[in-house]
Design a protein around this motif. Sequence first.
Motif, PDB file in Angstrom:
ATOM      1  N   CYS A  89       0.845  -1.191   0.000  1.00 28.24           N
ATOM      2  CA  CYS A  89       0.000   0.000   0.000  1.00 28.24           C
ATOM      3  C   CYS A  89       0.886   1.249   0.000  1.00 28.24           C
TER       4      CYS A  89
ATOM      5  N   CYS B 169      -6.344   1.276   5.111  1.00 33.42           N
ATOM      6  CA  CYS B 169      -6.744   2.631   4.729  1.00 33.42           C
ATOM      7  C   CYS B 169      -7.589   2.663   3.456  1.00 33.42           C
TER       8      CYS B 169
ATOM      9  N   CYS C 214      -6.475  -1.776   0.191  1.00 29.57           N
ATOM     10  CA  CYS C 214      -5.752  -1.919   1.442  1.00 29.57           C
ATOM     11  C   CYS C 214      -6.747  -2.154   2.583  1.00 29.57           C
TER      12      CYS C 214
ATOM     13  N   SER D 256       0.035   4.247   0.535  1.00 26.01           N
ATOM     14  CA  SER D 256      -0.418   5.251   1.506  1.00 26.01           C
ATOM     15  C   SER D 256       0.066   4.977   2.916  1.00 26.01           C
ATOM     16  N   CYS D 257      -0.052   3.723   3.361  1.00 33.44           N
ATOM     17  CA  CYS D 257       0.317   3.426   4.746  1.00 33.44           C
ATOM     18  C   CYS D 257       1.403   2.359   4.850  1.00 33.44           C
TER      19      CYS D 257
HETATM   20 ZN   LIG Z   1      -3.040   1.385   3.305  1.00 32.77          ZN
END
Ligand SMILES: [Zn+2]
Length: 67
Positions: A23, A50, A47, A25-26
């Motif tokens: 992922c 998130c 994900c 983003s995280c």
């Molecule tokens: Zn994520």
Amino acid sequence: MAQMFPSIGEKRPKMPVFTIEDCPSCSTKTKRAFKLGDYVYKEGGECAKCHSKTLITMVFAELIQVK
Ligand SMILES: [Zn+2]
């Protein structure tokens, strides 16, 4: 020590193949079973943390560990 290969093609041990989804983003990495059509840098699933779109960063086969 010379070792002959057994006849290839029949009764090969099955190696489970896994796909790693990353992922962006995280930074959560998710390991899941390989699905036909998976390849590196393909868009993965959602994900779990998130709900961003993940990216497949690794596809690999894993040998079954014998105790
Ligand atoms: Zn994520």
